[in-house]
Scaffold this motif. Structure first.
Motif, PDB file in Angstrom:
ATOM      1  N   UNK A 137       5.484  -6.787  -8.379  1.00 29.60           N
ATOM      2  CA  UNK A 137       5.660  -5.374  -8.039  1.00 29.60           C
ATOM      3  C   UNK A 137       4.316  -4.689  -7.887  1.00 29.60           C
ATOM      4  N   UNK A 138       3.373  -5.011  -8.774  1.00 24.49           N
ATOM      5  CA  UNK A 138       2.040  -4.425  -8.674  1.00 24.49           C
ATOM      6  C   UNK A 138       1.352  -4.858  -7.382  1.00 24.49           C
ATOM      7  N   UNK A 139       1.432  -6.134  -7.060  1.00 26.85           N
ATOM      8  CA  UNK A 139       0.799  -6.625  -5.837  1.00 26.85           C
ATOM      9  C   UNK A 139       1.403  -5.959  -4.602  1.00 26.85           C
ATOM     10  N   UNK A 140       2.710  -5.792  -4.597  1.00 31.37           N
ATOM     11  CA  UNK A 140       3.346  -5.141  -3.461  1.00 31.37           C
ATOM     12  C   UNK A 140       2.900  -3.704  -3.298  1.00 31.37           C
ATOM     13  N   UNK A 141       2.773  -2.994  -4.419  1.00 31.15           N
ATOM     14  CA  UNK A 141       2.322  -1.600  -4.360  1.00 31.15           C
ATOM     15  C   UNK A 141       0.878  -1.521  -3.873  1.00 31.15           C
ATOM     16  N   UNK A 142       0.019  -2.379  -4.398  1.00 26.20           N
ATOM     17  CA  UNK A 142      -1.392  -2.350  -4.003  1.00 26.20           C
ATOM     18  C   UNK A 142      -1.575  -2.766  -2.541  1.00 26.20           C
ATOM     19  N   UNK A 143      -0.748  -3.658  -2.061  1.00 25.02           N
ATOM     20  CA  UNK A 143      -0.837  -4.067  -0.661  1.00 25.02           C
ATOM     21  C   UNK A 143      -0.583  -2.887   0.267  1.00 25.02           C
ATOM     22  N   UNK A 144       0.377  -2.037  -0.099  1.00 27.38           N
ATOM     23  CA  UNK A 144       0.667  -0.850   0.705  1.00 27.38           C
ATOM     24  C   UNK A 144      -0.470   0.167   0.611  1.00 27.38           C
ATOM     25  N   UNK A 145      -0.940   0.418  -0.621  1.00 22.92           N
ATOM     26  CA  UNK A 145      -1.974   1.430  -0.813  1.00 22.92           C
ATOM     27  C   UNK A 145      -3.284   1.050  -0.128  1.00 22.92           C
ATOM     28  N   UNK A 146      -3.646  -0.224  -0.194  1.00 25.61           N
ATOM     29  CA  UNK A 146      -4.953  -0.639   0.328  1.00 25.61           C
ATOM     30  C   UNK A 146      -4.998  -0.716   1.849  1.00 25.61           C
ATOM     31  N   UNK A 147      -3.869  -0.501   2.501  1.00 21.40           N
ATOM     32  CA  UNK A 147      -3.890  -0.451   3.969  1.00 21.40           C
ATOM     33  C   UNK A 147      -4.652   0.764   4.475  1.00 21.40           C
ATOM     34  N   UNK A 148      -4.785   1.769   3.633  1.00 22.46           N
ATOM     35  CA  UNK A 148      -5.572   2.950   3.988  1.00 22.46           C
ATOM     36  C   UNK A 148      -7.003   2.733   3.511  1.00 22.46           C
ATOM     37  N   UNK A 149      -7.964   2.539   4.416  1.00 24.12           N
ATOM     38  CA  UNK A 149      -9.347   2.315   3.982  1.00 24.12           C
ATOM     39  C   UNK A 149      -9.884   3.535   3.239  1.00 24.12           C
ATOM     40  N   UNK A 150     -10.642   3.302   2.201  1.00 21.24           N
ATOM     41  CA  UNK A 150     -11.227   4.410   1.465  1.00 21.24           C
ATOM     42  C   UNK A 150     -12.144   5.243   2.346  1.00 21.24           C
TER      43      UNK A 150
END
Length: 341
Positions: A55-68
């Protein structure tokens, strides 16, 4: 990395499993990390599908699609809101154990003692009459009459609350940590209860028909209207407070009746130097913090980064709140107030 059979690696920031390149007794991990960005690698020896990692990996995969780098670098001050404290049922006279504090026009002057931040906007708190957080505060207000506990809530009083209400917090880690088997240590009946979170204190207050004080009410009850620096006057008196404890192991707070010289103009006792006391809390879009008043007897040494003391009545501590289990401390207690007719 040293090679180990069965070890699995995950790029937590991007939510991906990494496939190591094995060469002899080493594993080489390759992954991207944005310039001025962040990276996190997790190594596990167990089957990760049995825990919360997917679940954590799935959430981070979505969030990290937006470059900082696509996000704004502009720093902005976040407005803060004070958390409402509902009034109590008005009392016609002082309840047992409480002191009457008359209505008055009060000059509320206080400064935050945070270690960092200088005097920049955004440091400390934002009161309802201010347009932004700032370290130094000055405001004249009319305070309605109220009643305040003469002493902080003691272990015996908190035990009566538990026996009557059967209260138990959902997040109970560190709850009454210095008690054993539901009982406080022998001889501690009249010491202030500690290891209670803001939520625990509010639960006690609601059961007792009381509430926690606003910070300015606490300060007015301690200071009166003459702007004194300590409850007993403007000159420091070491005999009016417990002796500081600078050891590694804490001795515990003093009985609330131990220092009568520390009385305020209204006869309120044990306001400074024994245990910090909960008052207001504030929120912004990302954080929550409470204002602690009075300082504590415990003064650990060896670094400047320990929570600063605030015995003076024109100083307060800002305490970042994370979870009741983490917020509870051996140096934090509370007292209550009741609104007057």
């Amino acid at each position: 990395m040293p090679y180990k059979v069965g070890m699995r690696y995950y790029d937590v920031w991007h939510g991906l499993e990494l496939k190591p390149e094995i060469s002899g007794d080493t594993s080489l991990l390759r992954f991207e990390m944005e310039a001025e960005g962040f990276g996190a690698v997790l190594a596990v020896e167990r089957n990760p599908m049995t825990d919360d990692l997917p679940a954590l990996l799935g959430q981070m995969k979505k969030l990290s699609r937006t470059p900082l780098q696509s996000l704004s670098h502009e720093w902005k001050v976040l407005p803060q809101n004070i958390v409402e404290i509902p009034k109590t049922k008005p009392a016609a006279s002082a309840p047992d154990g409480m002191v009457s504090v008359p209505a008055a026009d009060f000059t509320f002057r206080v400064s935050g003692i945070e270690i960092e931040g200088g005097n920049e906007i955004g440091v400390d708190q934002q009161y309802p009459w201010e347009d932004s957080p700032r370290r130094n505060h000055l405001h004249t207000m009319h305070i309605q009459s109220f009643y305040i506990d003469r002493y902080p809530v003691t272990n015996s009083e908190f035990k009566a609350f538990l026996d009557a209400s059967h209260y138990h917090p959902a997040d109970d880690h560190n709850f009454l940590k210095d008690w054993k088997n539901g009982a406080y240590p022998e001889g501690w009946a009249n010491r202030p209860v500690t290891w209670v979170s803001l939520e625990d204190a509010r639960a006690f207050a609601a059961w007792a028909g009381k509430r926690l004080p606003h910070e300015w009410e606490w300060q007015y009850a301690a200071q009166g209207t003459d702007g004194r620096l300590y409850p007993w006057g403007s000159q420091w008196d070491a005999t009016a407070v417990p002796e500081p404890d600078q050891r590694r192991e804490m001795r515990g707070p003093a009985d609330v009746t131990s220092f009568p010289k520390g009385a305020s103009p209204f006869g309120v006792m044990d306001l400074v130097g024994n245990v910090w006391q909960w008052t207001d809390d504030f929120t912004d879009d990302h954080t929550r913090a409470a204002i602690l008043r009075g300082g504590s007897y415990y003064q650990p040494q060896g670094t400047r980064w320990y929570f600063p003391q605030a015995y003076r009545l024109d100083e307060h501590g800002k305490y970042l709140l994370m979870a009741p289990s983490i917020d509870r401390a051996a140096t934090v207690g509370f007292r209550c107030v009741t609104d007057a007719e």
